[in-house]
Design a protein around this motif. Structure first.
Motif, mmCIF file in Angstrom:
data_model
loop_
_atom_site.group_PDB
_atom_site.id
_atom_site.type_symbol
_atom_site.label_atom_id
_atom_site.label_comp_id
_atom_site.label_asym_id
_atom_site.label_seq_id
_atom_site.Cartn_x
_atom_site.Cartn_y
_atom_site.Cartn_z
ATOM 1 N N ILE A 90 7.970 11.639 6.910
ATOM 2 C CA ILE A 90 7.147 11.041 7.968
ATOM 3 C C ILE A 90 5.719 10.844 7.490
ATOM 4 N N LYS A 91 5.205 11.819 6.719
ATOM 5 C CA LYS A 91 3.817 11.714 6.282
ATOM 6 C C LYS A 91 3.586 10.509 5.387
ATOM 7 N N GLU A 92 4.659 10.053 4.697
ATOM 8 C CA GLU A 92 4.493 8.913 3.781
ATOM 9 C C GLU A 92 4.272 7.587 4.524
ATOM 10 N N ILE A 93 4.675 7.517 5.780
ATOM 11 C CA ILE A 93 4.543 6.233 6.511
ATOM 12 C C ILE A 93 3.371 6.238 7.483
ATOM 13 N N ILE A 94 2.667 7.366 7.590
ATOM 14 C CA ILE A 94 1.519 7.441 8.495
ATOM 15 C C ILE A 94 0.241 7.250 7.690
ATOM 16 N N TYR A 95 -0.618 6.323 8.175
ATOM 17 C CA TYR A 95 -1.858 5.996 7.471
ATOM 18 C C TYR A 95 -3.031 6.172 8.430
ATOM 19 N N LYS A 96 -4.133 6.635 7.848
ATOM 20 C CA LYS A 96 -5.358 6.731 8.644
ATOM 21 C C LYS A 96 -6.045 5.367 8.616
ATOM 22 N N SER A 97 -6.469 4.899 9.798
ATOM 23 C CA SER A 97 -7.130 3.590 9.877
ATOM 24 C C SER A 97 -8.508 3.647 9.255
ATOM 25 N N ASN A 98 -9.023 2.509 8.894
ATOM 26 C CA ASN A 98 -10.351 2.439 8.280
ATOM 27 C C ASN A 98 -11.454 2.194 9.300
ATOM 28 N N ILE A 99 -11.106 2.293 10.590
ATOM 29 C CA ILE A 99 -12.117 2.019 11.617
ATOM 30 C C ILE A 99 -12.493 3.272 12.400
ATOM 31 N N TYR A 129 -4.626 6.619 13.727
ATOM 32 C CA TYR A 129 -3.622 6.506 12.679
ATOM 33 C C TYR A 129 -2.638 5.396 13.062
ATOM 34 N N TYR A 130 -1.903 4.953 12.073
ATOM 35 C CA TYR A 130 -0.934 3.897 12.369
ATOM 36 C C TYR A 130 0.255 3.989 11.440
ATOM 37 N N VAL A 131 1.366 3.436 11.902
ATOM 38 C CA VAL A 131 2.594 3.326 11.115
ATOM 39 C C VAL A 131 2.904 1.851 10.973
ATOM 40 N N PRO A 132 2.781 1.286 9.769
ATOM 41 C CA PRO A 132 3.070 -0.143 9.611
ATOM 42 C C PRO A 132 4.568 -0.416 9.688
ATOM 43 N N CYS A 133 4.879 -1.646 9.990
ATOM 44 C CA CYS A 133 6.296 -2.033 10.110
ATOM 45 C C CYS A 133 6.955 -2.109 8.752
ATOM 46 N N GLY A 134 6.269 -2.760 7.814
ATOM 47 C CA GLY A 134 6.861 -2.907 6.496
ATOM 48 C C GLY A 134 7.640 -4.214 6.386
ATOM 49 N N PRO A 135 8.541 -4.280 5.428
ATOM 50 C CA PRO A 135 9.320 -5.511 5.242
ATOM 51 C C PRO A 135 10.144 -5.833 6.483
ATOM 52 N N MET A 142 0.827 -1.210 0.000
ATOM 53 C CA MET A 142 0.000 0.000 0.000
ATOM 54 C C MET A 142 0.864 1.265 0.000
ATOM 55 N N GLY A 143 2.095 1.167 0.429
ATOM 56 C CA GLY A 143 2.948 2.359 0.483
ATOM 57 C C GLY A 143 4.170 2.099 1.316
ATOM 58 N N LYS A 144 4.808 3.199 1.725
ATOM 59 C CA LYS A 144 6.016 3.087 2.515
ATOM 60 C C LYS A 144 5.672 2.710 3.948
ATOM 61 N N ALA A 145 6.734 2.187 4.638
ATOM 62 C CA ALA A 145 6.535 1.744 6.016
ATOM 63 C C ALA A 145 7.727 2.165 6.860
ATOM 64 N N LEU A 146 7.699 1.789 8.132
ATOM 65 C CA LEU A 146 8.689 2.250 9.101
ATOM 66 C C LEU A 146 10.096 1.800 8.742
ATOM 67 N N THR A 147 10.266 0.528 8.415
ATOM 68 C CA THR A 147 11.620 0.040 8.123
ATOM 69 C C THR A 147 12.214 0.768 6.923
#
Length: 820
Positions: free
Chosen positions: A661-670, A675-681, A646-651
């Motif tokens: 920073i804005k590229e790794i922050i996502y708004k949750s669908n609930i 908001y959340y920052v996924p770990c990524g690979p 879906m996009g960039k992540a923390l790693t």
């Protein structure tokens, strides 16, 4: 309910903890155990009922055993002064009524007697009808019986079992060894291993039989049947008194057969005793007959000599002096002959014993023909020989008990020989004394005229032979009389009485069934309590650490990992709202913006707690950011709807400088505030990334932008990554999950507290089953959530279905849920 939570787990009271303090209590929680047993009452009640019905089922289809008892008086002159049937013959010196009670008990229990009982009652033949669950034996009610069984091989010694099917016209079919034989009553059937003949008993039986009925017949070796029945016989005596009364008890599935076996056993026992006595009499009578025959020949010769002498010399009367001397001489000669007879008997017995040291035979015995001490030894020897013969026939010559009797007989043999030698020495002394007296008499006789002396000598020999012959005739008649009137020294003083069913006893079996049904689940719970090393109640946590418990999250069966919403009123949702309220009091005004959530191992629910706590804060209007920093096993972002690619992540942010920073922050669908920052690979070096200054700068920036930053860290019991945030985070939530976290893993939590490795530690007890389906109340004081669904959270719509019986039983056995 919420009030209780705040009272007992208020952060103000929980923060006042001595850092060096550590609690140490027993692993065994008796109150928790009691509460678990109480909560399992439906299962305990069910197993108890099953135990009762199981006991009744067992009683219905088990084979009952009945006991028959009788009492037997073993007469013994040592213990009784009364008149017995043989007392009138004791003065003859032949009978010995002194008996060993222990020996009589052993004789009654030998297979030798039981073999005769089996033969007389035909117990080697058994008849059965087979049911679905139970086999019924037909004793004296069988439509047919075995009239004769003759094996082809005399050494054939195994059981036979075959099936009969009754037909019309006095015929039947016999099924044996996959073969079918057509049979008729009274005609022998060749089975290959022997010939069997059957008799029809239908006319004399009250039981109704029908054509085609299946009947199982078993033919067992007599010795095997006797051995099996002997095990059911108990013979006992009262050793505390001088009583010689024996109690015989026999146990058997059939009451009639038990009584018959006891009665027949006593008949065989008495017959055996009489037969043993008669054998001794017969041996003694045979010896006396041999002596009479020899003495009769000698007497004829002497009488012929007297007649010839008188005819030749014309001597008829003797002088008075000669008659007196003749009488004295005759008396001396008679005494010498008596001594010689005893010496001859002793020599005969000694010769018999010395011929073969390993051969034991019955010896002639008579008190009048031997010394008293020798007579007693001979009587004991003969009794042991008879007992040995019985035991050898049933136990075999190599049996240890036979070897013991052999040793006893060997010792008796030596005592008898020694006694004979001593008796012969005494008899020789007496003989020399009598011979000396006779020499004096002969000198006086020499003064008489020669003719007169010769006649006196011849007549003296005649009188001696006559008296000895008459003496032996008398003893022969006494022995013959004893042989004909021999009776057993036993008397039945209490006939056979049935004691009723002795096994299985219905009351005991039912009590045992109920006890097993009651105790088995309780023992299982106790065993589970002792063997289980998992955290089950709050007290287990308090026993290992003084870290305060912030909140207890109840178990939920929902498959969705998100349990918080504006409309949900479940117990789990309320506990998260309670956790949100407690956050306001943690630290007394100290910033609580960055919260680390960790645990001992994977699967304890830290990601579940992190998501739902963040959502609870977001619903309250707080701007919340969740950071997935479990770089070794990330799964939190998936709960919030994030998909790979879906996009960039923390790693990627920590590795590349061009990502903002804005590229790794996502708004949750609930929720819009979450908001959340996924770990990524998954990176190859997660620890090095977590130590980077870029990550620290990221947290500082996020802290100023968001009301709360929740960090989902790796399990601290597996890796040390979570410790890298110790200087960054404000509060640490340590997740402990019921029935998953091991008690020893709480030592990690206590070590963190003592060494201050993580800031402001709090425990969240997750996945707790309360109420009837749970494992215990909140703590040992009754606080917490033990009332749970009764009047704590039972009114919430999302929890209504949990009050059903089905849900309760399901929760008892359930071990998996969605809070991992």
């Amino acid at each position: 309910m919420i009030a209780n939570q705040n009272d007992n787990h208020s952060p103000k009271s929980m923060d006042v903890v001595n850092p060096g303090e550590s609690k140490f209590t027993s692993e065994f929680d008796s109150k928790s155990l009691f509460l678990q047993i109480v909560r399992k009452w439906p299962i305990i009640l069910l197993t108890t009922i099953l135990g009762y019905f199981g006991a009744n089922f067992f009683l219905k289809y088990s084979t009952p055993n009945f006991s028959a008892v009788m009492r037997l008086l073993v007469k013994d002159t040592r213990y009784s002064s009364g008149m017995t049937e043989t007392a009138m013959f004791e003065d003859l010196g032949i009978l010995n009524t002194s008996r060993n009670l222990d020996n009589e008990i052993q004789i009654l229990k030998t297979n030798f007697l039981m073999v005769e009982v089996v033969k007389k009652l035909n117990l080697q033949y058994a008849y059965y009808t087979e049911g679905r669950l139970k086999t019924n034996e037909l004793y004296e009610t069988s439509p047919v019986s075995v009239a004769s069984w003759t094996p082809v091989d005399s050494l054939f010694n195994r059981s036979l079992e075959f099936e009969l099917r009754l037909l019309e016209g006095g015929k039947f079919k016999l099924f044996y060894s996959n073969k079918i034989f057509d049979g008729e009553y009274g005609k022998a059937i060749n089975l290959g291993v022997g010939y069997v003949t059957f008799t029809n008993n239908v006319q004399r039986n009250k039981r109704n039989f029908f054509q085609g009925e299946r009947l199982m017949v078993r033919i067992s070796p007599i010795i095997n049947t006797a051995a099996r029945l002997s095990k059911n016989l108990k013979v006992s005596a009262d050793i505390k008194t001088r009583s010689t009364v024996l109690e015989l008890a026999f146990t058997d599935p059939n009451q009639i057969r038990a009584a018959k076996i006891l009665n027949e056993l006593i008949d065989v026992y008495n017959y055996s005793e009489i037969n043993d006595k008669n054998r001794i009499y017969e041996y003694t009578l045979r010896f006396i007959d041999e002596r009479l025959e020899k003495l009769g020949t000698e007497l004829k010769v002497v009488e012929g000599n007297v007649a010839s002498f008188k005819s030749l010399t014309g001597a008829v009367n003797l002088a008075n002096e000669g008659t007196l001397l003749l009488s004295e001489s005759t008396s001396s000669d008679k005494e010498i002959l008596d001594i010689d007879a005893k010496i001859e008997i002793s020599t005969y017995i000694r010769t018999q014993m010395l011929n073969d040291a390993n051969k034991f035979e019955i010896l002639p015995t008579s008190e009048a023909l031997s010394t008293p001490s020798l007579y007693g030894l001979l009587t004991t020897f003969n009794n042991l020989v008879l007992e040995r013969e019985k035991l050898v026939s049933t136990l075999g010559s190599k049996n240890p008990y036979i070897e013991l009797i052999n040793k006893q007989l060997g010792n008796l043999r030596l005592n008898i020989i020694e006694n004979i030698n001593q008796a012969e020495r005494d008899l020789n002394v007496r003989r020399k004394s009598v011979l000396s007296r006779e020499k004096v008499i002969k000198k006086e006789l020499q003064a008489l005229p020669e003719t007169e002396k010769q006649l006196i000598e011849i007549e003296r020999q005649q009188v001696i032979k006559q008296q000895l012959y008459l003496y032996l005739l008398q003893k022969r008649e006494e022995t013959a009389l004893s042989l004909n009137v021999t009776v057993a020294n036993n008397r039945v003083i209490e006939p056979v009485m049935m004691q009723g069913q002795v096994a299985p006893k219905p009351t005991q079996v039912k009590l045992m069934g109920i006890s097993l049904g009651l105790l088995l689940p309780i023992l299982s719970i106790i065993l589970f309590q002792v063997m289980n090393n998992k955290v089950m109640v709050e007290d287990h946590i308090k026993e290992k650490t003084t870290v305060p418990i912030l909140c207890t999250i109840p178990f939920t069966e929902q498959t969705n990992h998100v349990v918080i919403s504006d409309t949900k009123r479940s117990a789990a949702a309320e506990m998260f709202r309670l956790m949100r309220a407690n956050l306001q009091f943690i630290g007394e005004g100290i910033s609580n913006k960055i919260i680390a959530v960790t645990s001992s191992i994977s699967g304890e629910g830290k990601s579940f707690i992190t998501v739902n706590l963040g959502l609870t804060l977001a619903v309250a209007g707080k701007k919340v950011l969740i950071m997935e920093m479990d770089m070794r096993k990330p799964k939190l972002a998936g709960y919030l709807g994030h998909q790979k690619g879906m996009g960039k992540a923390l790693t990627e942010y920590l590795v590349e400088d061009k990502i903002s920073i804005k590229e790794i922050i996502y708004k949750s669908n609930i929720h819009e505030n979450l908001y959340y920052v996924p770990c990524g690979p998954i990176p190859p070096n997660p620890s090095e990334l977590l130590l980077s200054e870029k990550l620290q700068a990221l947290l500082d920036e996020l802290k100023s932008e968001y009301d709360y930053v929740l960090i989902d860290t790796p399990p601290i019991g597996l890796v040390s990554d979570a410790l890298l945030f110790s200087k960054t985070v404000d509060v640490t939530f340590y997740i402990v999950r019921q029935n998953l976290t091991e008690k020893r893993q709480l030592n990690i939590l206590e070590e963190l507290r003592l060494n201050k490795k993580m800031p402001r530690l709090y425990v969240i007890f997750n996945g707790v089953k309360f109420g009837r389906g749970g494992y215990g109340y909140g703590d040992s004081y009754g606080h917490g959530y033990g009332y749970n669904y009764g009047y704590g959270y039972g009114y919430y719509g999302d929890d209504r279905n949990r009050n059903s019986v089905f849900s309760m039983i399901k929760s008892i056995f359930s071990r998996k849920n969605s809070q991992g």
